[in-house]
Design a protein around this motif. Structure first.
Motif, PDB file in Angstrom:
ATOM      1  N   PRO A  48     -21.627  -5.704 -33.199  1.00  0.00           N
ATOM      2  CA  PRO A  48     -22.913  -5.192 -32.731  1.00  0.00           C
ATOM      3  C   PRO A  48     -23.620  -4.457 -33.862  1.00  0.00           C
ATOM      4  CG  PRO A  48     -21.182  -3.680 -32.101  1.00  0.00           C
ATOM      5  CD  PRO A  48     -20.493  -4.845 -32.797  1.00  0.00           C
ATOM      6  N   ARG A  80     -28.115  -6.209 -28.448  1.00  0.00           N
ATOM      7  CA  ARG A  80     -27.337  -6.232 -29.695  1.00  0.00           C
ATOM      8  C   ARG A  80     -26.596  -4.929 -29.937  1.00  0.00           C
ATOM      9  NH1 ARG A  80     -31.660  -9.529 -28.811  1.00  0.00           N
ATOM     10  NH2 ARG A  80     -31.690 -11.356 -30.170  1.00  0.00           N
ATOM     11  N   LEU A  83     -23.597  -6.046 -26.990  1.00  0.00           N
ATOM     12  CA  LEU A  83     -23.270  -7.475 -26.935  1.00  0.00           C
ATOM     13  C   LEU A  83     -23.005  -7.956 -25.511  1.00  0.00           C
ATOM     14  CD1 LEU A  83     -21.108  -7.924 -30.163  1.00  0.00           C
ATOM     15  CD2 LEU A  83     -23.597  -8.140 -29.870  1.00  0.00           C
ATOM     16  N   PRO A 130     -19.885  -2.256 -27.276  1.00  0.00           N
ATOM     17  CA  PRO A 130     -19.250  -3.309 -26.475  1.00  0.00           C
ATOM     18  C   PRO A 130     -18.015  -2.812 -25.730  1.00  0.00           C
ATOM     19  CG  PRO A 130     -19.722  -4.087 -28.703  1.00  0.00           C
ATOM     20  CD  PRO A 130     -19.937  -2.603 -28.708  1.00  0.00           C
ATOM     21  N   TYR A 136     -16.603 -13.589 -27.614  1.00  0.00           N
ATOM     22  CA  TYR A 136     -17.931 -13.884 -28.155  1.00  0.00           C
ATOM     23  C   TYR A 136     -18.972 -13.720 -27.046  1.00  0.00           C
ATOM     24  CZ  TYR A 136     -15.375 -16.093 -32.007  1.00  0.00           C
ATOM     25  OH  TYR A 136     -14.537 -16.336 -33.069  1.00  0.00           O
ATOM     26  N   PRO A 137     -20.061 -13.015 -27.320  1.00  0.00           N
ATOM     27  CA  PRO A 137     -21.076 -12.796 -26.287  1.00  0.00           C
ATOM     28  C   PRO A 137     -22.075 -13.945 -26.199  1.00  0.00           C
ATOM     29  CG  PRO A 137     -21.682 -11.609 -28.262  1.00  0.00           C
ATOM     30  CD  PRO A 137     -20.345 -12.271 -28.553  1.00  0.00           C
ATOM     31  N   GLN A 199     -28.439 -12.800 -33.203  1.00  0.00           N
ATOM     32  CA  GLN A 199     -27.554 -12.391 -32.109  1.00  0.00           C
ATOM     33  C   GLN A 199     -26.555 -11.335 -32.573  1.00  0.00           C
ATOM     34  OE1 GLN A 199     -25.528 -15.850 -30.488  1.00  0.00           O
ATOM     35  NE2 GLN A 199     -27.061 -16.003 -28.884  1.00  0.00           N
ATOM     36  N   TYR A 200     -25.754 -11.703 -33.580  1.00  0.00           N
ATOM     37  CA  TYR A 200     -24.753 -10.773 -34.126  1.00  0.00           C
ATOM     38  C   TYR A 200     -24.258 -11.339 -35.432  1.00  0.00           C
ATOM     39  CZ  TYR A 200     -21.558 -14.099 -31.853  1.00  0.00           C
ATOM     40  OH  TYR A 200     -20.916 -15.239 -31.441  1.00  0.00           O
TER      41      TYR A 200
END
Length: 204
Positions: A48, A80, A83, A130, A136-137, A199-200
């Motif tokens: 994140p 973010r 996540l 998180p 994995y998000p 996203q990350y």
């Protein structure tokens, strides 16, 4: 990139995914509360935005604009900071974030023209990050992601489009294994294909 909100009454970008998500009331996750698929124990760690960076972004973002909190009317925004997707009624902010610039500042790297920034959703206040044991998000079978690779200077070292599978990890373990097989690759970004939004990141 994800379109910016046009008015306070409609702060969410149209469809944070490429297709509607089915809701199950009362369970955290996607719009209405349906949980997204997630992997247990991924081989690579999705990161994140760091807490210190989040604290700065909640004041002034990487485009120099103040963060403006709003109450999420629908849920489903990809956060973010922790996540996961937002829940209806949560207080969020849509801020401009420069992930490569922030990484390069830590490493003393000079990404040059590869530096970029774009919109990301975060909680408007500190959220704790998180949940433990999260995979994995933002997984959804059939969704398309961009996997972009960077070298130690912060220069793009390759990339690919990736269609998420129905495996628990969405196929990301193998895709990231492949990315880091190149010894020059030290960093990878996952992005939404539709708008290019970050996203990350995953680090070697």
């Amino acid at each position: 990139m994800t379109p910016l909100p046009s008015s306070p009454a409609s702060p969410l970008a149209p469809s944070h995914a490429t297709a509607p998500l089915t809701a199950t009331p009362g369970t955290p996750g996607t719009p209405g509360g349906a949980p997204e698929p997630s992997a247990a124990g991924p081989r690579h760690r999705p990161l994140p935005i760091a807490p210190a960076v989040l604290a700065a972004l909640r004041g002034t973002d990487d485009a120099g604009r103040p963060a403006v909190p709003f109450a999420d009317p629908e849920g489903g925004a990809p956060l973010r900071c922790c996540l996961r997707r937002s829940r209806p009624g949560e207080s969020l902010a849509l801020v401009s974030y420069a992930p490569l610039r922030r990484w390069a500042a830590e490493r003393g790297a000079e990404p040059g023209a590869y530096d970029e920034q774009g919109p990301v959703y975060v909680h408007a206040a500190e959220c704790g990050g998180p949940a433990g044991g999260q995979g994995y998000p933002f997984l959804r079978p059939g969704a398309v992601r961009v996997l972009r690779r960077y070298d130690a200077r912060g220069r793009i070292a390759g990339g690919r489009l990736l269609e998420l599978t129905d495996a628990p990890d969405g196929g990301l373990d193998a895709a990231l294994d492949e990315a880091f097989e190149d010894p020059a690759v030290v960093l990878a970004h996952l992005r939404f294909a539709e708008f290019g939004c970050f996203q990350y990141e995953v680090r070697r």
